[in-house]
Design a protein around this motif. Structure first.
Motif, short mmCIF file in Angstrom:
data_model
loop_
_atom_site.label_atom_id
_atom_site.label_comp_id
_atom_site.label_asym_id
_atom_site.label_seq_id
_atom_site.Cartn_x
_atom_site.Cartn_y
_atom_site.Cartn_z
N ILE A 87 0.88 -1.63 0.47
CA ILE A 87 -0.25 0.04 0.40
C ILE A 87 1.12 0.97 0.23
O ILE A 87 1.81 1.52 0.70
CB ILE A 87 -0.76 0.06 1.40
N GLU A 88 0.56 2.66 -0.80
CA GLU A 88 0.91 3.81 -0.30
C GLU A 88 0.00 4.43 -0.01
O GLU A 88 -0.88 4.51 0.32
CB GLU A 88 1.50 3.92 -1.97
N VAL A 89 1.07 5.69 1.01
CA VAL A 89 0.38 6.32 1.86
C VAL A 89 0.74 7.99 1.23
O VAL A 89 1.79 7.83 1.79
CB VAL A 89 0.92 6.97 3.53
N GLN A 90 0.42 8.48 0.55
CA GLN A 90 0.59 10.23 0.09
C GLN A 90 1.45 9.59 -0.14
O GLN A 90 2.25 10.80 -0.45
CB GLN A 90 0.58 11.14 1.80
N VAL A 95 4.06 1.09 2.26
CA VAL A 95 4.48 -0.04 3.21
C VAL A 95 4.00 -2.44 2.34
O VAL A 95 3.44 -1.97 1.39
CB VAL A 95 2.69 -0.91 4.11
N ARG A 96 4.75 -2.52 2.85
CA ARG A 96 5.03 -3.77 1.74
C ARG A 96 5.47 -4.77 2.21
O ARG A 96 6.34 -4.78 3.78
CB ARG A 96 6.41 -4.20 0.36
N PHE A 106 9.78 6.14 -2.98
CA PHE A 106 9.56 6.29 -2.01
C PHE A 106 10.15 6.80 -0.85
O PHE A 106 11.60 6.37 -0.64
CB PHE A 106 8.36 5.48 -0.94
N ARG A 107 9.52 7.70 -0.01
CA ARG A 107 10.82 8.56 1.49
C ARG A 107 10.65 7.03 2.33
O ARG A 107 11.86 7.17 3.00
CB ARG A 107 10.05 9.49 2.04
N GLU A 131 -0.53 8.41 7.39
CA GLU A 131 -0.69 9.43 6.86
C GLU A 131 -0.52 11.17 8.32
O GLU A 131 -0.16 12.24 7.74
CB GLU A 131 -2.14 10.17 6.26
N HIS A 132 -0.94 11.01 9.16
CA HIS A 132 -1.23 12.08 9.88
C HIS A 132 0.33 11.85 10.95
O HIS A 132 0.92 13.49 11.17
CB HIS A 132 -2.11 11.69 11.71
N GLN A 133 1.12 10.82 10.82
CA GLN A 133 2.67 11.16 11.47
C GLN A 133 3.08 11.89 10.43
O GLN A 133 3.87 12.92 10.70
CB GLN A 133 3.39 9.60 11.58
N LEU A 134 2.83 11.93 9.34
CA LEU A 134 4.09 12.29 8.29
C LEU A 134 3.53 13.52 8.66
O LEU A 134 4.09 14.75 8.14
CB LEU A 134 2.99 12.38 6.20
#
Length: 280
Positions: A87-90, A95-96, A106-107, A131-134
């Protein structure tokens, strides 16, 4: 040796509870699905009577249906890998599983082999927490991950440069899995232990507290989180529905927190709180 696959159709509210119950019965791995949950166990270890007892325990609280399949081991591995997609977030977090290839664009590249633990990023609550952690600067900060599951949130905090990360879960198998995942991500310095919020050192204070649990635990434990937060600390919470957000916000406000952000996905909510500095 063949595996037994249990396909559960159940409300998302009960997937993590049933994971814990099935883990006690010997189920080794879980995959969250659109319908509920798939669970896997070696055929000789499967006890349908014990399974039915678990189903009966929760049948009065929610609708549960299940189907049992037999899988050859090679097919079980293919099924697990087919269901667990990255999955990808923003556009910043990938996450794999360890069998997926990394992507240098990806960062943050996070490897999670979930086994029996909740928190692969696939569920809306985990994705929103990430997402919030970013939006929170964890570099050089101290972070507490409450009910850490796979350890995914703690791992992101460590990758963001947190100075100290403490994570805990009530389940022994979740703690073991979190430790394995922190090692996979070369974040072995994360302190993971089995217990509850009451086993956290009461003299320690954290810049950031992460709690992806459920409504009732949050309402009970937000005061404890606040006591462990530094004067300008941040609390990120999720694990509850939109209709419960007002109660969570009111509890935070009563403890001197102000809401500074909110995310919603498919009726699930994540809230960002900051601690007021005046009067503290």
């Amino acid at each position: 040796m063949n595996y037994t696959e249990l396909q559960l159709t159940v409300s998302p509210d009960y997937t993590d509870i049933l994971m814990a119950e099935l883990a006690v019965l010997g189920f080794e791995s879980f995959v969250e699905t659109d319908e509920g949950l798939n669970a896997y166990i070696l055929e000789p270890d499967f006890d349908e009577t014990a399974l039915q007892a678990v189903i009966d325990k929760y049948a009065g609280q929610t609708a549960i249906a299940y189907q049992i399949n037999s899988l050859e081991k090679k097919n079980w591995n293919e099924e697990w890998e087919r269901n667990y997609q990255p999955i990808e977030v923003q556009g910043q977090i990938l996450v794999r599983a360890s069998f997926h290839e990394s992507k240098p664009d990806f960062r943050y590249d996070i490897v999670i082999n979930p086994k029996m633990s909740f928190g692969t990023g696939h569920h809306e609550t985990t994705a929103m927490m990430l997402e919030h952690q970013l939006s929170v600067d964890a570099a050089g900060k101290t972070v507490l991950d409450v009910g850490s599951g796979t350890g995914i949130l703690a791992i992101l905090a460590a990758l963001q440069g947190a100075e100290r990360v403490v994570a805990f879960d009530i389940e022994e198998w979740a703690v073991e899995n979190a430790r394995e995942n922190t090692a996979l991500n070369q974040c072995s310095g994360i302190d993971v232990f089995q217990g509850t919020i009451h086993e956290v050192n009461p003299d320690e204070r954290f810049d950031i507290v992460l709690a992806n649990i459920n409504r009732n635990v949050l309402l009970d434990d937000i005061p404890a989180y606040v006591r462990l937060m530094k004067p300008e600390g941040t609390l990120l919470v999720s694990g509850f529905y939109e209709q419960d957000a007002a109660d969570i916000e009111a509890k935070g406000r009563a403890e001197g927190l102000i809401k500074t952000g909110q995310l919603s996905q498919n009726n699930w909510v994540s809230i960002k709180f900051d601690k007021r500095t005046h009067g503290l």
